[in-house]
Design a protein around this motif. Structure first.
Motif, PDB file in Angstrom:
ATOM      1  N   ARG A  79      95.945  58.651  53.002  1.00  9.78           N
ATOM      2  CA  ARG A  79      96.952  59.711  53.029  1.00  9.78           C
ATOM      3  C   ARG A  79      97.441  60.022  54.437  1.00  9.78           C
ATOM      4  O   ARG A  79      98.602  60.367  54.639  1.00  9.78           O
ATOM      5  CB  ARG A  79      96.366  60.991  52.422  1.00  9.78           C
ATOM      6  CG  ARG A  79      96.208  60.993  50.912  1.00  9.78           C
ATOM      7  CD  ARG A  79      95.389  62.184  50.478  1.00  9.78           C
ATOM      8  NE  ARG A  79      95.357  62.341  49.035  1.00  9.78           N
ATOM      9  CZ  ARG A  79      94.475  63.086  48.379  1.00  9.78           C
ATOM     10  NH1 ARG A  79      93.535  63.736  49.063  1.00  9.78           N
ATOM     11  NH2 ARG A  79      94.527  63.192  47.073  1.00  9.78           N
ATOM     12  N   GLN A  80      96.560  59.890  55.415  1.00 12.66           N
ATOM     13  CA  GLN A  80      96.897  60.355  56.762  1.00 12.66           C
ATOM     14  C   GLN A  80      97.367  59.257  57.711  1.00 12.66           C
ATOM     15  O   GLN A  80      97.938  59.562  58.765  1.00 12.66           O
ATOM     16  CB  GLN A  80      95.680  61.066  57.371  1.00 12.66           C
ATOM     17  CG  GLN A  80      95.284  62.336  56.652  1.00 12.66           C
ATOM     18  CD  GLN A  80      94.139  63.060  57.341  1.00 12.66           C
ATOM     19  OE1 GLN A  80      94.017  63.067  58.565  1.00 12.66           O
ATOM     20  NE2 GLN A  80      93.268  63.673  56.546  1.00 12.66           N
ATOM     21  N   LEU A  81      97.146  57.991  57.375  1.00  7.69           N
ATOM     22  CA  LEU A  81      97.521  56.896  58.272  1.00  7.69           C
ATOM     23  C   LEU A  81      98.838  56.285  57.803  1.00  7.69           C
ATOM     24  O   LEU A  81      98.924  55.797  56.672  1.00  7.69           O
ATOM     25  CB  LEU A  81      96.427  55.829  58.297  1.00  7.69           C
ATOM     26  CG  LEU A  81      95.045  56.291  58.795  1.00  7.69           C
ATOM     27  CD1 LEU A  81      94.055  55.131  58.752  1.00  7.69           C
ATOM     28  CD2 LEU A  81      95.131  56.875  60.196  1.00  7.69           C
ATOM     29  N   PRO A  82      99.887  56.288  58.630  1.00  8.58           N
ATOM     30  CA  PRO A  82     101.176  55.724  58.229  1.00  8.58           C
ATOM     31  C   PRO A  82     101.052  54.268  57.777  1.00  8.58           C
ATOM     32  O   PRO A  82     100.361  53.461  58.402  1.00  8.58           O
ATOM     33  CB  PRO A  82     102.025  55.843  59.493  1.00  8.58           C
ATOM     34  CG  PRO A  82     101.407  56.958  60.270  1.00  8.58           C
ATOM     35  CD  PRO A  82      99.934  56.873  59.993  1.00  8.58           C
ATOM     36  N   LEU A  83     101.759  53.942  56.698  1.00  8.78           N
ATOM     37  CA  LEU A  83     101.624  52.630  56.076  1.00  8.78           C
ATOM     38  C   LEU A  83     102.050  51.490  56.989  1.00  8.78           C
ATOM     39  O   LEU A  83     101.485  50.395  56.921  1.00  8.78           O
ATOM     40  CB  LEU A  83     102.453  52.586  54.789  1.00  8.78           C
ATOM     41  CG  LEU A  83     101.926  53.415  53.619  1.00  8.78           C
ATOM     42  CD1 LEU A  83     102.986  53.530  52.537  1.00  8.78           C
ATOM     43  CD2 LEU A  83     100.649  52.802  53.062  1.00  8.78           C
ATOM     44  N   ASP A  84     103.057  51.716  57.824  1.00 10.14           N
ATOM     45  CA  ASP A  84     103.558  50.635  58.666  1.00 10.14           C
ATOM     46  C   ASP A  84     102.751  50.445  59.937  1.00 10.14           C
ATOM     47  O   ASP A  84     102.980  49.495  60.680  1.00 10.14           O
ATOM     48  CB  ASP A  84     105.024  50.893  59.021  1.00 10.14           C
ATOM     49  CG  ASP A  84     105.917  50.823  57.802  1.00 10.14           C
ATOM     50  OD1 ASP A  84     106.020  49.739  57.210  1.00 10.14           O
ATOM     51  OD2 ASP A  84     106.487  51.862  57.423  1.00 10.14           O
ATOM     52  N   GLU A  85     101.789  51.324  60.193  1.00  9.09           N
ATOM     53  CA  GLU A  85     100.985  51.236  61.402  1.00  9.09           C
ATOM     54  C   GLU A  85      99.526  50.892  61.126  1.00  9.09           C
ATOM     55  O   GLU A  85      98.813  50.431  62.024  1.00  9.09           O
ATOM     56  CB  GLU A  85     101.047  52.562  62.160  1.00  9.09           C
ATOM     57  CG  GLU A  85     102.460  52.967  62.586  1.00  9.09           C
ATOM     58  CD  GLU A  85     102.504  54.354  63.178  1.00  9.09           C
ATOM     59  OE1 GLU A  85     101.589  54.701  63.963  1.00  9.09           O
ATOM     60  OE2 GLU A  85     103.425  55.124  62.842  1.00  9.09           O
ATOM     61  N   GLY A 253     102.553  51.716  46.268  1.00  5.41           N
ATOM     62  CA  GLY A 253     103.632  51.872  45.307  1.00  5.41           C
ATOM     63  C   GLY A 253     104.561  52.993  45.724  1.00  5.41           C
ATOM     64  O   GLY A 253     105.326  52.870  46.683  1.00  5.41           O
ATOM     65  N   SER A 254     104.508  54.101  45.020  1.00  4.40           N
ATOM     66  CA  SER A 254     105.344  55.249  45.368  1.00  4.40           C
ATOM     67  C   SER A 254     104.963  55.763  46.752  1.00  4.40           C
ATOM     68  O   SER A 254     103.785  55.759  47.127  1.00  4.40           O
ATOM     69  CB  SER A 254     105.170  56.352  44.326  1.00  4.40           C
ATOM     70  OG  SER A 254     105.584  55.880  43.051  1.00  4.40           O
ATOM     71  N   GLN A 255     105.982  56.193  47.510  1.00  3.74           N
ATOM     72  CA  GLN A 255     105.764  56.527  48.918  1.00  3.74           C
ATOM     73  C   GLN A 255     106.456  57.824  49.305  1.00  3.74           C
ATOM     74  O   GLN A 255     107.479  58.195  48.727  1.00  3.74           O
ATOM     75  CB  GLN A 255     106.289  55.393  49.810  1.00  3.74           C
ATOM     76  CG  GLN A 255     105.590  54.068  49.584  1.00  3.74           C
ATOM     77  CD  GLN A 255     106.226  52.937  50.361  1.00  3.74           C
ATOM     78  OE1 GLN A 255     107.060  53.144  51.233  1.00  3.74           O
ATOM     79  NE2 GLN A 255     105.817  51.710  50.046  1.00  3.74           N
ATOM     80  N   LEU A 256     105.865  58.480  50.297  1.00  3.14           N
ATOM     81  CA  LEU A 256     106.476  59.639  50.937  1.00  3.14           C
ATOM     82  C   LEU A 256     107.085  59.135  52.241  1.00  3.14           C
ATOM     83  O   LEU A 256     106.368  58.637  53.112  1.00  3.14           O
ATOM     84  CB  LEU A 256     105.433  60.718  51.201  1.00  3.14           C
ATOM     85  CG  LEU A 256     105.946  62.025  51.787  1.00  3.14           C
ATOM     86  CD1 LEU A 256     106.836  62.754  50.794  1.00  3.14           C
ATOM     87  CD2 LEU A 256     104.780  62.924  52.196  1.00  3.14           C
ATOM     88  N   VAL A 257     108.404  59.237  52.371  1.00  2.00           N
ATOM     89  CA  VAL A 257     109.115  58.634  53.496  1.00  2.00           C
ATOM     90  C   VAL A 257     109.719  59.735  54.362  1.00  2.00           C
ATOM     91  O   VAL A 257     110.514  60.553  53.878  1.00  2.00           O
ATOM     92  CB  VAL A 257     110.224  57.681  53.006  1.00  2.00           C
ATOM     93  CG1 VAL A 257     110.894  56.996  54.191  1.00  2.00           C
ATOM     94  CG2 VAL A 257     109.653  56.644  52.045  1.00  2.00           C
ATOM     95  N   ALA A 275      99.994  61.318  49.862  1.00  5.38           N
ATOM     96  CA  ALA A 275     100.052  62.164  51.061  1.00  5.38           C
ATOM     97  C   ALA A 275     100.697  63.510  50.761  1.00  5.38           C
ATOM     98  O   ALA A 275     100.586  64.442  51.562  1.00  5.38           O
ATOM     99  CB  ALA A 275     100.818  61.451  52.173  1.00  5.38           C
ATOM    100  N   LEU A 276     101.386  63.639  49.623  1.00  7.31           N
ATOM    101  CA  LEU A 276     101.946  64.943  49.241  1.00  7.31           C
ATOM    102  C   LEU A 276     100.868  66.002  49.104  1.00  7.31           C
ATOM    103  O   LEU A 276     101.149  67.196  49.202  1.00  7.31           O
ATOM    104  CB  LEU A 276     102.719  64.827  47.927  1.00  7.31           C
ATOM    105  CG  LEU A 276     104.178  64.388  48.017  1.00  7.31           C
ATOM    106  CD1 LEU A 276     104.751  64.197  46.622  1.00  7.31           C
ATOM    107  CD2 LEU A 276     105.000  65.407  48.786  1.00  7.31           C
ATOM    108  N   ASP A 277      99.638  65.575  48.867  1.00  8.71           N
ATOM    109  CA  ASP A 277      98.537  66.531  48.734  1.00  8.71           C
ATOM    110  C   ASP A 277      98.047  67.034  50.085  1.00  8.71           C
ATOM    111  O   ASP A 277      97.209  67.943  50.139  1.00  8.71           O
ATOM    112  CB  ASP A 277      97.366  65.891  47.980  1.00  8.71           C
ATOM    113  CG  ASP A 277      97.726  65.589  46.526  1.00  8.71           C
ATOM    114  OD1 ASP A 277      98.517  66.354  45.950  1.00  8.71           O
ATOM    115  OD2 ASP A 277      97.219  64.590  45.986  1.00  8.71           O
ATOM    116  N   SER A 281     102.433  67.807  54.644  1.00  5.42           N
ATOM    117  CA  SER A 281     103.288  66.726  54.185  1.00  5.42           C
ATOM    118  C   SER A 281     104.738  67.171  54.117  1.00  5.42           C
ATOM    119  O   SER A 281     105.061  68.340  53.990  1.00  5.42           O
ATOM    120  CB  SER A 281     102.833  66.242  52.800  1.00  5.42           C
ATOM    121  OG  SER A 281     103.015  67.269  51.841  1.00  5.42           O
ATOM    122  N   GLY A 282     105.631  66.211  54.193  1.00  2.00           N
ATOM    123  CA  GLY A 282     107.057  66.457  54.070  1.00  2.00           C
ATOM    124  C   GLY A 282     107.782  65.142  54.121  1.00  2.00           C
ATOM    125  O   GLY A 282     107.302  64.177  54.713  1.00  2.00           O
TER     126      GLY A 282
END
Length: 398
Positions: A79-85, A253-257, A275-277, A281-282
């Motif tokens: 949840r806390q680590l960005p997917l692209d990094e 899958g589903s992502q918070l962008v 990560a919405l939890d 988050s935003g």
């Protein structure tokens, strides 16, 4: 024995066993040493991009273990680590899998897998994960010690010193390695462990992994043939590299962008939808059409389907009519070109987007929510995801 210091401890605890003890190195560790030249191959097979940091989470079994004390830690990291990094890889001890059943473990980790975590099977894969790792979050298990011995930074999520021999190398590692606090921001702790790591600090401990690095295969074969009273083969006994993982991991899958816009550039940070939890988050929730969690579909602001349609606009209109809270939908035409549309909005076609259709849809959502018009979109948009940068061609049609 893997190291001569173990022979010294054996002499203290069980002197009668010393005459039949053999210091033969560590064949498992030697295979990981032999695998290091193939590090990029293991990373690629695990779905780790060159600019991503691989975070391996390792847990031994039992109540004091990482998974026993902090069963939600893997999902918290995702949840806390960005997917692209970052890419999170989890390796649980086989006793966890077989003590609770593979079905139960998969159910426990199902949301983690949907968040993009690579769940290694119990039979094979953990050694490849350690070779690929940039940091290992672990406990008092041997995997954590192996990782440190390979020169990789480690963070201890649990450190039950009472469960190990106080004179052992693993006990020394538990007293020395940095400790993870699961209750505070995890990204900063992970980065600090990687950026501040000094292998020399741990060398007096990790050198105790084996006193015969690279020689275990030869020592063991010589001993076996001696006991069988047979001549050894003339070919050398070498340690083979560990197998490449035999599975293809999937992404989140589903992502918070999260999107930051300038005139022709979009800075994008992606997290799994879970990560919405997180309290802070935003962003734009982009849900996949095959999303099993109904909650994300109902909250989605953008719907995407990486499929190919003869009439993609028909799918877009029909899907949005059933999701009144969703502003945009994106899918591909038969030629593979991404198309983004919305109710009473112009259609945006993308070229050069490749796998960035969902990202571009989130960028378009942010563009519209900022008060800009679809026809004001530039012909080219530069998208930055971590250290990755892509140039996408856009065309708007009524």
């Amino acid at each position: 024995m893997s190291h001569r210091e173990q022979l010294d401890r054996l002499a203290r605890y069980c002197p009668a066993a010393v005459p039949i003890a053999l210091v033969a190195g560590d064949p498992c560790f030697d295979r990981m040493l032999a695998s290091r030249p193939l590090r990029d191959s293991y990373r690629n097979r695990l779905g780790i991009h060159p600019d991503q940091r691989c975070v391996v989470v390792s847990s031994t079994w039992g109540g004091p273990s990482l998974f026993g004390r902090h069963p939600s830690l893997v999902l918290d990291l995702a949840r806390q680590l960005p997917l692209d990094e970052y890419r999170v890889v989890v390796a649980l001890h086989p006793n966890i899998w077989h003590g609770h059943s593979p079905w139960q473990v998969r159910m426990w980790l199902a949301e983690c897998a949907r968040a993009g975590v690579v769940v290694l099977p119990p039979e094979e894969g953990w050694r490849a994960g350690l070779v690929a790792a940039d940091v290992t979050v672990g406990d008092h298990g041997s995997v954590t010690f192996y990782s440190a011995a390979l020169g990789t930074p480690v963070l201890l999520a649990t450190w039950p010193e009472e469960t190990v021999d106080p004179a052992s190398p693993i006990a020394a590692l538990l007293r020395t390695a940095p400790r993870l606090d699961p209750s505070v921001a995890l990204k900063e702790q992970v980065n600090a462990a990687i950026d501040g790591h000094s292998p020399e600090k741990y060398a007096p401990i990790t050198e105790l992994a084996t006193s015969e690095p690279g020689r275990s295969a030869a020592l063991l074969r010589a001993e076996i043939y001696t006991r069988l009273d047979l001549a050894e083969p003339a070919t050398p006994a070498d340690s083979a590299a560990v197998p490449l993982p035999a599975f293809e991991p999937v992404g989140a899958g589903s992502q918070l962008v999260q999107v930051q816009l300038t005139a022709q550039t979009a800075e994008v940070t992606r997290f799994p939808a879970a990560a919405l939890d997180e309290p802070s988050s935003g962003g734009v929730l982009v849900a996949c059409a095959d999303e099993p969690d109904r909650r994300w579909l109902e909250l989605a602001e953008v719907l995407v389907h990486d499929d190919r349609y003869d009439d993609p606009l028909r799918w877009i209109r029909a899907s949005l009519s059933r999701l009144p809270g969703c502003l945009l939908a994106a899918t591909r035409d038969r030629a593979g070109q991404w198309i983004i549309g919305g109710t009473d909005l112009p259609t945006v076609r993308l070229r050069g987007a490749d796998d960035l259709g969902p990202v571009c849809a989130a960028v378009l959502h942010a563009w519209l929510c900022s008060g800009r018009k679809p026809h004001d979109l530039p012909d080219q948009l530069r998208i930055r995801l971590g250290s990755r940068e892509e140039l996408v061609q856009l065309s708007t049609q009524d």
